[in-house]
Write an enzyme that holds these catalytic residues in place. Structure first.
Site, PDB file in Angstrom:
ATOM      1  CD  GLU A  79      -3.158  -0.802   2.335  1.00 49.20           C
ATOM      2  OE1 GLU A  79      -2.750   0.324   3.219  1.00 49.20           O
ATOM      3  OE2 GLU A  79      -3.728  -1.651   2.666  1.00 49.20           O
ATOM      4  CE  LYS A  92      11.109  25.085 -14.617  1.00 48.81           C
ATOM      5  NZ  LYS A  92       9.644  24.473 -14.341  1.00 48.81           N
ATOM      6  CG  ASP A  93      15.186  23.286 -13.451  1.00 48.69           C
ATOM      7  OD1 ASP A  93      14.735  21.991 -13.266  1.00 48.69           O
ATOM      8  OD2 ASP A  93      14.684  24.131 -13.304  1.00 48.69           O
ATOM      9  CD  GLN A 142      -1.348  18.419 -10.487  1.00 48.85           C
ATOM     10  OE1 GLN A 142      -2.085  19.231 -10.541  1.00 48.85           O
ATOM     11  NE2 GLN A 142      -0.113  18.411 -10.951  1.00 48.85           N
ATOM     12  CG  ASP A 143      -1.209  10.824  -7.874  1.00 48.93           C
ATOM     13  OD1 ASP A 143      -1.915   9.649  -7.912  1.00 48.93           O
ATOM     14  OD2 ASP A 143      -1.179  11.317  -6.863  1.00 48.93           O
ATOM     15  CG  ASN A 144       2.532  15.947 -10.649  1.00 43.53           C
ATOM     16  OD1 ASN A 144       1.414  16.172 -11.196  1.00 43.53           O
ATOM     17  ND2 ASN A 144       3.087  17.035  -9.726  1.00 43.53           N
ATOM     18  CG  ASP A 169       6.723  25.889 -11.740  1.00 43.07           C
ATOM     19  OD1 ASP A 169       7.052  25.565 -12.733  1.00 43.07           O
ATOM     20  OD2 ASP A 169       7.213  25.574 -10.598  1.00 43.07           O
ATOM     21  CE1 TYR A 188       6.796  14.249  -9.784  1.00 43.15           C
ATOM     22  CE2 TYR A 188       6.037  16.081  -8.375  1.00 43.15           C
ATOM     23  CZ  TYR A 188       6.570  15.458  -9.725  1.00 43.15           C
ATOM     24  OH  TYR A 188       6.911  16.585 -10.599  1.00 43.15           O
ATOM     25  CE  LYS A 215       6.678  20.075  -5.137  1.00 43.77           C
ATOM     26  NZ  LYS A 215       7.677  20.595  -5.606  1.00 43.77           N
ATOM     27  CG  HIS A 217      11.190  18.180  -4.390  1.00 50.13           C
ATOM     28  ND1 HIS A 217      10.811  17.483  -5.661  1.00 50.13           N
ATOM     29  CD2 HIS A 217      11.868  16.951  -3.702  1.00 50.13           C
ATOM     30  CE1 HIS A 217      11.037  16.217  -5.873  1.00 50.13           C
ATOM     31  NE2 HIS A 217      11.695  15.835  -4.772  1.00 50.13           N
ATOM     32  NE  ARG A 232      12.487  15.121 -14.795  1.00 49.10           N
ATOM     33  CZ  ARG A 232      11.909  15.201 -15.947  1.00 49.10           C
ATOM     34  NH1 ARG A 232      11.035  16.334 -16.150  1.00 49.10           N
ATOM     35  NH2 ARG A 232      11.630  14.648 -17.029  1.00 49.10           N
ATOM     36  CG  HIS A 237      11.222  22.779 -10.091  1.00 48.33           C
ATOM     37  ND1 HIS A 237      11.022  21.943 -10.836  1.00 48.33           N
ATOM     38  CD2 HIS A 237      12.379  23.617 -10.623  1.00 48.33           C
ATOM     39  CE1 HIS A 237      11.883  21.834 -12.074  1.00 48.33           C
ATOM     40  NE2 HIS A 237      12.535  22.992 -11.645  1.00 48.33           N
TER      41      HIS A 237
HETATM   42  C1  LIG Z   1       5.146  20.429 -12.551  1.00 47.01           C
HETATM   43  C2  LIG Z   1       4.028  20.424 -13.744  1.00 47.01           C
HETATM   44  C3  LIG Z   1       4.513  20.600 -14.839  1.00 47.01           C
HETATM   45  N1  LIG Z   1       3.389  20.836 -15.976  1.00 47.01           N
HETATM   46  C4  LIG Z   1       4.082  20.945 -17.204  1.00 47.01           C
HETATM   47  C5  LIG Z   1       4.548  22.268 -17.489  1.00 47.01           C
HETATM   48  C6  LIG Z   1       5.525  22.041 -18.725  1.00 47.01           C
HETATM   49  O1  LIG Z   1       5.025  22.242 -19.919  1.00 47.01           O
HETATM   50  C7  LIG Z   1       5.889  20.463 -18.481  1.00 47.01           C
HETATM   51  C8  LIG Z   1       7.134  20.139 -17.819  1.00 47.01           C
HETATM   52  O2  LIG Z   1       7.432  20.911 -16.613  1.00 47.01           O
HETATM   53  P1  LIG Z   1       8.622  21.145 -15.941  1.00 47.01           P
HETATM   54  O3  LIG Z   1       9.687  21.348 -16.759  1.00 47.01           O
HETATM   55  O4  LIG Z   1       8.321  22.251 -14.542  1.00 47.01           O
HETATM   56  O5  LIG Z   1       8.745  19.518 -15.078  1.00 47.01           O
HETATM   57  P2  LIG Z   1       9.679  19.118 -13.996  1.00 47.01           P
HETATM   58  O6  LIG Z   1      11.400  19.781 -14.246  1.00 47.01           O
HETATM   59  O7  LIG Z   1       9.730  17.636 -13.831  1.00 47.01           O
HETATM   60  O8  LIG Z   1       9.473  19.925 -12.474  1.00 47.01           O
HETATM   61  C9  LIG Z   1       8.894  18.973 -11.717  1.00 47.01           C
HETATM   62  O9  LIG Z   1      10.144  18.840 -10.947  1.00 47.01           O
HETATM   63  C10 LIG Z   1      10.478  18.926  -9.540  1.00 47.01           C
HETATM   64  C11 LIG Z   1      11.125  17.632  -9.021  1.00 47.01           C
HETATM   65  C12 LIG Z   1       9.120  19.053  -8.706  1.00 47.01           C
HETATM   66  O10 LIG Z   1       9.198  19.090  -7.471  1.00 47.01           O
HETATM   67  C13 LIG Z   1       7.910  19.870  -9.211  1.00 47.01           C
HETATM   68  O11 LIG Z   1       7.143  19.050  -8.883  1.00 47.01           O
HETATM   69  C14 LIG Z   1       8.266  19.947 -10.700  1.00 47.01           C
HETATM   70  O12 LIG Z   1       8.450  21.360 -10.821  1.00 47.01           O
HETATM   71  O13 LIG Z   1       4.865  19.861 -17.586  1.00 47.01           O
HETATM   72  C15 LIG Z   1       2.179  20.633 -15.729  1.00 47.01           C
HETATM   73  O14 LIG Z   1       1.387  20.468 -16.582  1.00 47.01           O
HETATM   74  N2  LIG Z   1       1.552  20.169 -14.445  1.00 47.01           N
HETATM   75  C16 LIG Z   1       2.760  20.222 -13.431  1.00 47.01           C
HETATM   76  O15 LIG Z   1       2.156  19.950 -12.263  1.00 47.01           O
END
Ligand SMILES: Cc1cn([C@H]2C[C@H](O)[C@@H](COP(=O)(O)OP(=O)(O)O[C@H]3O[C@H](C)C(=O)[C@H](O)[C@H]3O)O2)c(=O)[nH]c1=O
Length: 185
Positions: free
Chosen positions: A29, A170-171, A47-49, A144, A133, A73, A120, A60, A63
């Site tokens: 579980e 971005k990062d 929300q689940d990602n 964001d 997550y 999270k 994070h 990554r 953020h």
């Molecule tokens: C986070 C998120 C992103 N998006 C879209 C926005 C962008 O077009 C695309 C990629 O987003 P991003 O580059 O911000 O994805 P990660 O670099 O994996 O970001 C995550 O990375 C670190 C580990 C984190 O803790 C956050 O949850 C989150 O910021 O997904 C969405 O549609 N919904 C969402 O909740």
């Protein structure tokens, strides 16, 4: 059914659900709201990602979302492994600027609970690493924000050299801690 232990920053917790193994494999579980409440984590996730990072050394983060969309999270790895990092960015916190770093893997089944007020991020340790997550607030692009993953002031011992990191555009240009506005008091 659930082990919860603090990290070097007590509010950031390692959660390890029990695995029931047998000749087929295991059952676990991975989230049960009542058991999490009993273990002291009373957070309602909305929300689940899920993300896949193909290469070792994918970073990554770091953020976070600002209020009113600030997120707690709960991170777990379903394939591969990561060094998962949470940085305290609550200005009045005694651990402001400090971080917890924990290895999460599909194999160890560990999860990391990151409360609101933390940035994070993670670095992948294996190819084709997938994380899933839960977050406690919906995504809001306008809220964001990020923190430079390799800011020397954070002192994070990443397993790769800066030049090796695979980053989003971005990062590659997030502000340092010294440049970060006070999003959390
Ligand atoms: C986070 C998120 C992103 N998006 C879209 C926005 C962008 O077009 C695309 C990629 O987003 P991003 O580059 O911000 O994805 P990660 O670099 O994996 O970001 C995550 O990375 C670190 C580990 C984190 O803790 C956050 O949850 C989150 O910021 O997904 C969405 O549609 N919904 C969402 O909740």
């Amino acid at each position: 059914m659930l082990s919860v232990e603090p990290t070097i920053i007590p509010e950031v917790k390692i959660v390890t659900p029990r695995r029931f193994g047998d000749h087929r494999g295991f059952f676990s579980e991975t989230y049960n709201r009542q058991r999490f409440i009993e273990a002291g984590i009373d957070t309602e996730f909305v929300q689940d990602n899920h993300s896949l990072s193909a290469a070792v050394g994918t970073v990554r983060g770091l953020h976070f979302q600002s209020e009113p969309f600030a997120q707690a999270k709960l991170i777990r790895v379903v394939r591969g492994s990561i060094l998962d990092v949470a940085v305290d960015i609550r200005r009045s916190s005694p651990t402001y600027g400090r971080h917890a770093a924990v290895e999460l893997s599909a194999e160890n089944g560990r999860q990391l609970f990151v409360p609101i007020g933390f940035a994070h991020g993670f670095c992948t340790l294996e190819p084709n690493t997938e994380i899933q997550y839960k977050v406690s607030a919906y995504y809001s692009a306008a809220n964001d924000h990020g923190l430079a993953w390799n800011d020397p002031e954070l002192g994070i011992a990443w397993p790769i050299a800066p030049a090796e990191a695979i980053l989003s555009d971005k990062d590659s240009r997030q502000p340092t801690l010294a440049e970060l506005p006070a999003y959390f008091s």
